[in-house]
Write an enzyme that holds these catalytic residues in place. Structure first.
Site, PDB file in Angstrom:
ATOM      1  N   ALA A 131      -2.473   5.721   4.266  1.00 38.93           N
ATOM      2  CA  ALA A 131      -1.674   4.520   4.036  1.00 38.93           C
ATOM      3  C   ALA A 131      -1.637   4.201   2.546  1.00 38.93           C
ATOM      4  CB  ALA A 131      -2.239   3.351   4.827  1.00 38.93           C
ATOM      5  N   ASN A 132      -1.105   3.059   2.181  1.00 38.63           N
ATOM      6  CA  ASN A 132      -1.110   2.619   0.782  1.00 38.63           C
ATOM      7  C   ASN A 132      -1.266   1.103   0.752  1.00 38.63           C
ATOM      8  OD1 ASN A 132       1.657   1.307   0.635  1.00 38.63           O
ATOM      9  ND2 ASN A 132       2.187   3.359   1.374  1.00 38.63           N
ATOM     10  N   ARG A 133      -1.338   0.538  -0.439  1.00 39.02           N
ATOM     11  CA  ARG A 133      -1.707  -0.875  -0.593  1.00 39.02           C
ATOM     12  C   ARG A 133      -0.533  -1.846  -0.544  1.00 39.02           C
ATOM     13  NH1 ARG A 133      -7.003  -1.034  -1.858  1.00 39.02           N
ATOM     14  NH2 ARG A 133      -7.867   0.788  -2.924  1.00 39.02           N
ATOM     15  N   SER A 134       0.650  -1.390  -0.147  1.00 38.56           N
ATOM     16  CA  SER A 134       1.786  -2.312  -0.083  1.00 38.56           C
ATOM     17  C   SER A 134       1.474  -3.498   0.830  1.00 38.56           C
ATOM     18  CB  SER A 134       3.016  -1.569   0.456  1.00 38.56           C
ATOM     19  OG  SER A 134       4.031  -2.497   0.782  1.00 38.56           O
ATOM     20  N   ALA A 185       7.127   0.823   1.124  1.00 35.34           N
ATOM     21  CA  ALA A 185       6.387   1.868   0.407  1.00 35.34           C
ATOM     22  C   ALA A 185       6.061   2.955   1.434  1.00 35.34           C
ATOM     23  CB  ALA A 185       5.120   1.289  -0.210  1.00 35.34           C
TER      24      ALA A 185
END
Ligand code: C5P
Length: 185
Positions: free
Chosen positions: A19-22, A85
């Site tokens: 995942a990512n921090r969006s 994102a």
């Protein structure tokens, strides 16, 4: 108006994901603003903790492929804004069961590229929204890279964020952007 927002989660096994921090704040704010301006809005959101905006039809998805399917199901739209994102890669073969630690070398993680949702919709021959807007997060040559992205993805406008650490924009609640079109910024 169709808006994508938030990160995507790409499963590795039933309990782990990429995942990512969006946060989804930007996409959700755009969906809310469009609804307040009188548009009928569908928001396709990855996993976020921000609440569904009022007056907006919100569809929740996890992965990039689910997001693309939800976007295609939500068309036609006059305007599409791709603020999500999206994870660039997913695990090539997510494990059916939890991957166990067996000692020795860690298991390899093979990745494959996800579909580019923005480019897929911007390049459609039929049913392309009249205005297709993408985002770019850059740390240098912000407008130059955004112009290149505009051409590469086939969209009409890129909203370029300068995310170099000194701006404090990444993860912050305030933002300033460049709107990059084919012949003006
Ligand atoms: O290539 P990059 O990720 O920098 O492009 C960002 C833009 O493309 C954003 O508008 C993002 O929502 C969109 N995008 C997408 N699907 C992907 C990757 C990016 O829609 N797989």
């Amino acid at each position: 108006v169709l808006v994508t927002s938030g990160p995507t989660y790409e499963p590795i096994d039933p309990v782990r994901y990429i995942a990512n921090r969006s946060s989804g704040r930007q996409g959700h704010a755009i969906a809310k603003a469009a609804a307040e301006a009188g548009a009928e809005v569908t928001l396709i959101s990855g996993p976020v903790t921000v609440p569904d905006p009022p007056g907006v039809r919100t569809v929740h998805v996890d992965s990039a492929r689910e997001m693309l399917a939800a976007v295609e199901a939500a068309l036609p739209a006059d305007i599409a804004v791709f603020a999500a994102a999206v994870a660039d890669w997913r695990a090539a073969e997510p494990a059916a069961g939890k991957i166990k630690k067996k000692g020795g070398a860690p298991p390899p993680l093979a990745l494959v590229e996800n579909p580019d949702i923005l480019a897929t919709i911007a390049r459609r021959r039929e049913g392309r929204p009249a205005l297709v807007v993408g985002f770019a997060a850059e740390t240098e040559k912000v407008t130059e890279h955004a112009k290149e992205k505009l051409r590469r993805k086939g969209c009409d406008l890129i909203i370029a964020n300068d995310v170099s650490p000194e701006t404090g924009i990444m993860g912050g609640a305030q933002n300033a952007v460049h709107l990059v079109g084919p012949d003006k910024v």
